[in-house]
Design a protein around this motif. Structure first.
Motif, PDB file in Angstrom:
ATOM      1  N   LYS A 106       0.820  -1.218   0.000  1.00 41.28           N
ATOM      2  CA  LYS A 106       0.000   0.000   0.000  1.00 41.28           C
ATOM      3  C   LYS A 106       0.851   1.265   0.000  1.00 41.28           C
ATOM      4  O   LYS A 106       0.555   2.219  -0.715  1.00 41.28           O
ATOM      5  N   TYR A 107       1.916   1.283   0.803  1.00 43.21           N
ATOM      6  CA  TYR A 107       2.686   2.504   1.001  1.00 43.21           C
ATOM      7  C   TYR A 107       3.990   2.569   0.211  1.00 43.21           C
ATOM      8  O   TYR A 107       4.707   3.558   0.302  1.00 43.21           O
ATOM      9  N   TRP A 108       4.308   1.564  -0.591  1.00 45.88           N
ATOM     10  CA  TRP A 108       5.604   1.471  -1.238  1.00 45.88           C
ATOM     11  C   TRP A 108       5.980   2.735  -1.996  1.00 45.88           C
ATOM     12  O   TRP A 108       7.040   3.306  -1.799  1.00 45.88           O
ATOM     13  N   LYS A 109       5.150   3.196  -2.877  1.00 42.00           N
ATOM     14  CA  LYS A 109       5.474   4.388  -3.664  1.00 42.00           C
ATOM     15  C   LYS A 109       4.613   5.580  -3.282  1.00 42.00           C
ATOM     16  O   LYS A 109       4.525   6.549  -4.025  1.00 42.00           O
ATOM     17  N   HIS A 110       3.998   5.515  -2.100  1.00 43.00           N
ATOM     18  CA  HIS A 110       3.118   6.583  -1.650  1.00 43.00           C
ATOM     19  C   HIS A 110       3.428   6.962  -0.204  1.00 43.00           C
ATOM     20  O   HIS A 110       2.601   6.790   0.688  1.00 43.00           O
ATOM     21  N   PRO A 111       4.617   7.511   0.047  1.00 43.89           N
ATOM     22  CA  PRO A 111       4.970   7.854   1.430  1.00 43.89           C
ATOM     23  C   PRO A 111       4.060   8.927   2.027  1.00 43.89           C
ATOM     24  O   PRO A 111       3.866   8.968   3.242  1.00 43.89           O
ATOM     25  N   GLU A 112       3.457   9.749   1.173  1.00 43.53           N
ATOM     26  CA  GLU A 112       2.548  10.768   1.701  1.00 43.53           C
ATOM     27  C   GLU A 112       1.325  10.125   2.365  1.00 43.53           C
ATOM     28  O   GLU A 112       0.823  10.633   3.376  1.00 43.53           O
ATOM     29  N   LEU A 113       0.870   8.995   1.820  1.00 44.74           N
ATOM     30  CA  LEU A 113      -0.228   8.255   2.453  1.00 44.74           C
ATOM     31  C   LEU A 113       0.197   7.715   3.811  1.00 44.74           C
ATOM     32  O   LEU A 113      -0.577   7.761   4.778  1.00 44.74           O
ATOM     33  N   PHE A 166       2.522   8.914   5.870  1.00 49.49           N
ATOM     34  CA  PHE A 166       2.627   9.986   6.854  1.00 49.49           C
ATOM     35  C   PHE A 166       1.259  10.539   7.239  1.00 49.49           C
ATOM     36  O   PHE A 166       1.025  10.892   8.387  1.00 49.49           O
ATOM     37  N   ARG A 167       0.344  10.599   6.284  1.00 44.63           N
ATOM     38  CA  ARG A 167      -1.016  11.054   6.588  1.00 44.63           C
ATOM     39  C   ARG A 167      -1.702  10.093   7.563  1.00 44.63           C
ATOM     40  O   ARG A 167      -2.313  10.516   8.552  1.00 44.63           O
ATOM     41  N   ASP A 168      -1.585   8.796   7.302  1.00 45.21           N
ATOM     42  CA  ASP A 168      -2.206   7.797   8.172  1.00 45.21           C
ATOM     43  C   ASP A 168      -1.553   7.771   9.549  1.00 45.21           C
ATOM     44  O   ASP A 168      -2.241   7.597  10.564  1.00 45.21           O
ATOM     45  N   LEU A 169      -0.238   7.940   9.608  1.00 46.78           N
ATOM     46  CA  LEU A 169       0.448   7.992  10.905  1.00 46.78           C
ATOM     47  C   LEU A 169       0.006   9.215  11.708  1.00 46.78           C
ATOM     48  O   LEU A 169      -0.201   9.135  12.917  1.00 46.78           O
TER      49      LEU A 169
END
Length: 53
Positions: free
Chosen positions: A23-30, A32-35
């Motif tokens: 899910k987060y491999w190429k979407h670090p913004e997701l 950080f948003r979820d964290l």
């Protein structure tokens, strides 16, 4: 001979980790948003518990 486990927590963590890495491999913004969302939720709960004793 080993006994069969009813629940294998290590295997469950590995499955969850694999699913989240996809899910987060190429979407670090997701990530950080979820964290941030989880952190805010935790802090709100902690404040509510502290206020109620």
């Amino acid at each position: 001979m080993k006994k069969a486990k009813k629940y294998d927590a290590v295997a469950e963590v590995r499955k969850i980790r694999e699913k989240l890495s996809v899910k987060y491999w190429k979407h670090p913004e997701l990530l950080f948003r979820d964290l941030k969302t989880a952190s805010d939720s935790y802090h709100n709960e902690a404040k509510a518990r502290a206020a109620h004793g």
